[in-house]
Enzyme design. Structure first.
Site, short mmCIF file in Angstrom:
data_model
loop_
_atom_site.label_atom_id
_atom_site.label_comp_id
_atom_site.label_asym_id
_atom_site.label_seq_id
_atom_site.Cartn_x
_atom_site.Cartn_y
_atom_site.Cartn_z
N THR A 28 0.85 -1.19 0.00
CA THR A 28 0.00 0.00 0.00
C THR A 28 0.89 1.25 0.00
O THR A 28 1.76 1.38 0.85
CB THR A 28 -0.91 -0.03 1.24
OG1 THR A 28 -1.87 -1.08 1.07
CG2 THR A 28 -1.66 1.28 1.43
N GLN A 101 -4.13 -7.40 -6.79
CA GLN A 101 -4.68 -7.89 -5.53
C GLN A 101 -6.07 -7.30 -5.28
O GLN A 101 -6.24 -6.08 -5.17
CB GLN A 101 -3.76 -7.56 -4.35
CG GLN A 101 -4.17 -8.40 -3.14
CD GLN A 101 -3.55 -7.95 -1.85
OE1 GLN A 101 -3.60 -6.76 -1.52
NE2 GLN A 101 -3.00 -8.86 -1.09
N HIS A 177 -7.29 -11.16 -1.70
CA HIS A 177 -6.71 -10.77 -0.41
C HIS A 177 -7.60 -11.28 0.72
O HIS A 177 -8.67 -10.73 0.98
CB HIS A 177 -6.60 -9.25 -0.35
CG HIS A 177 -5.77 -8.72 0.79
ND1 HIS A 177 -5.32 -9.51 1.82
CD2 HIS A 177 -5.31 -7.47 1.06
CE1 HIS A 177 -4.61 -8.76 2.67
NE2 HIS A 177 -4.60 -7.52 2.23
N ASN A 180 -4.60 -10.35 6.77
CA ASN A 180 -4.35 -9.07 7.46
C ASN A 180 -5.56 -8.35 8.03
O ASN A 180 -5.58 -7.13 8.15
CB ASN A 180 -3.56 -8.12 6.53
CG ASN A 180 -2.20 -8.71 6.16
OD1 ASN A 180 -1.70 -9.59 6.86
ND2 ASN A 180 -1.60 -8.23 5.09
N TYR A 182 -8.68 -7.97 6.89
CA TYR A 182 -9.67 -7.33 6.02
C TYR A 182 -10.88 -8.27 5.84
O TYR A 182 -10.98 -9.29 6.53
CB TYR A 182 -9.02 -6.87 4.71
CG TYR A 182 -7.94 -5.85 5.03
CD1 TYR A 182 -8.29 -4.60 5.56
CD2 TYR A 182 -6.59 -6.15 4.92
CE1 TYR A 182 -7.31 -3.66 5.94
CE2 TYR A 182 -5.61 -5.22 5.29
CZ TYR A 182 -5.98 -3.98 5.80
OH TYR A 182 -5.03 -3.07 6.19
N ASN A 237 -4.58 -5.51 12.76
CA ASN A 237 -5.99 -5.14 12.66
C ASN A 237 -6.87 -5.89 13.67
O ASN A 237 -8.02 -6.21 13.40
CB ASN A 237 -6.51 -5.34 11.22
CG ASN A 237 -6.13 -4.18 10.33
OD1 ASN A 237 -5.98 -3.04 10.79
ND2 ASN A 237 -5.96 -4.44 9.03
N GLY A 321 8.67 -7.20 0.47
CA GLY A 321 7.94 -5.94 0.50
C GLY A 321 8.90 -4.76 0.58
O GLY A 321 9.30 -4.19 -0.43
C1 PHB Z 1 -2.10 -0.94 5.06
O1 PHB Z 1 -2.55 -0.08 4.31
O2 PHB Z 1 -1.54 -0.66 6.11
C2 PHB Z 1 -2.23 -2.35 4.68
C3 PHB Z 1 -2.95 -2.70 3.56
C4 PHB Z 1 -3.08 -4.02 3.19
C5 PHB Z 1 -2.48 -4.98 3.98
C6 PHB Z 1 -1.74 -4.66 5.07
C7 PHB Z 1 -1.62 -3.33 5.43
O3 PHB Z 1 -2.62 -6.27 3.65
#
Ligand code: PHB
Length: 366
Positions: A28, A101, A177, A180, A182, A237, A321
């Site tokens: 991101t 993604q 996705h 994390n 979501y 999260n 990353g």
């Molecule tokens: C973030 O924007 O912090 C973020 C977005 C997607 C992810 C992990 C972190 O999978």
């Protein structure tokens, strides 16, 4: 074989042939326009990184409701598709491969980012102890409302629409996705899913939404261009589950039946150090998946540890990353054993070209 040769063997990943196993993780960067259209500079950013075996785009919302942070891109309208097509074409011109993604944030959002200022949607009306980034800066996420049972198919169809849009933009593959914290992960884990219908309760029920989304995306793309990202041990999260082995084992068993191109697992998140319990769970989940599509490991690797995992059969490829933020030619640097540029945290999220397209490649530095 030198120590890192395992990283530079080609890999058959579903329908794709990757020239190396140094993949770019989804990152991101919060530089899209407010309407979710990627900015033009993204074509340069991604094409600079075309030496990756495969690029995963930053998480990209499937619908206006799927948005949870300022300046993240979407893949649900014609202008966004056209902008993504320019990015994909630039990556292909640089002889790279790029997967989109597909993202829905669920409860990790804020009313100021939602259509008509509505509450974000989630499996259950359980607010996360988490922050997002709004126009006012870091802000607690809003209280979500629970999706009605009859509404869930509408969200599945939003995934279908976005998968079709990604196809129209010319991507090579898509990643669902489901990591994390979501939306899909919120359905998977019992800390966030307290439903009493067919989408909550047992692990079989909590994995139903994931399976429906994946089967829909597979209808659009074919299984050999679809993969899924999971984070079985992640707490980011505000995520937790009372029995992650059963939850994620059930998820993996269902995904195996879909013959997917890959499974992409967040084995460590920045700021989290997996302990022995987490590591042995991840080993067992890897073994459970093994024999199906490619397994991509993510989180905290360097060249030596990535090559070691691949040589030992613990992963087929590794995604990087932060090293890819600072090193557009990361694969080539690892191949040569060249020094790496250090990433600048100040420019990770938001801003301009600085910290985005101005990190030098080796040829520039020479
Ligand atoms: C973030 O924007 O912090 C973020 C977005 C997607 C992810 C992990 C972190 O999978």
């Amino acid at each position: 074989m030198t120590a890192t040769d395992a990283l530079f063997q080609p890999l058959e990943l579903g329908a794709l042939t990757l020239p190396n196993r140094v993949l770019m993780a989804p990152l991101t960067r919060n530089r899209a326009h407010d309407d979710g259209t990627p900015w033009d500079e993204a074509a340069k950013y991604y094409s600079q990184r075309a030496g990756a075996g495969l690029i995963f785009t930053e998480a990209t919302q499937i619908s206006p409701e799927g948005k949870g942070y300022i300046k993240t891109p979407g893949i649900h309208d014609l202008q966004q598709i056209a902008a993504w097509k320019r990015i994909v074409d630039a990556v292909h011109a640089a002889r790279g491969r790029i997967a989109l993604q597909l993202w829905h944030v669920g409860r990790i959002s804020h009313t100021s980012l939602q259509p008509d200022g509505q509450a974000p949607v989630a499996p259950s009306a359980v607010r996360a102890n988490a922050k997002t980034f709004t126009h006012d800066g870091p802000t607690d996420v809003s209280a979500p409302r629970a999706l009605e049972t009859g509404e869930i198919q509408r969200v599945v169809q939003d995934y279908r629409h976005a998968a079709e849009a990604a196809k129209a933009a010319g991507f090579d593959a898509v990643e669902v996705h489901a990591a994390n914290g979501y939306l899909i992960d919120q359905f998977l884990r019992d800390g966030s899913n307290q439903r009493t219908d067919g989408y909550g309760g047992s692990a079989d029920n909590r994995t139903r939404f994931l399976d429906e989304v994946v089967s829909t995306v597979v209808e659009v793309w074919g299984a050999d261009r679809v993969g899924v990202r999971l984070s079985p041990t992640g707490a980011f999260n505000d995520m937790h589950d009372s029995d992650p082995e059963t939850t994620f084992g059930t998820a993996i068993d269902k995904l195996k039946r879909r013959d997917l191109a890959f499974l992409h697992v967040v084995e460590a998140f920045p700021g989290e150090t997996p302990g022995d319990t987490e590591k042995s769970l991840l080993d067992r989940l890897h073994a459970r998946w093994n024999g199906s599509g490619a397994y991509i490991a993510n989180g905290g690797f360097d060249a030596a540890s990535a090559a070691d995992w691949i040589a030992r059969g613990r992963a087929d490829a590794v995604s990087f990353g932060r090293p890819f933020i600072a090193n557009p030619d990361l694969a080539e640097r690892l191949r040569r054993g060249a020094p790496l540029n250090e990433p600048d945290h100040e420019t990770f999220y938001g801003g301009d070209q600085r910290g985005y397209t101005d990190y030098p490649a080796l040829a520039d530095a020479a």
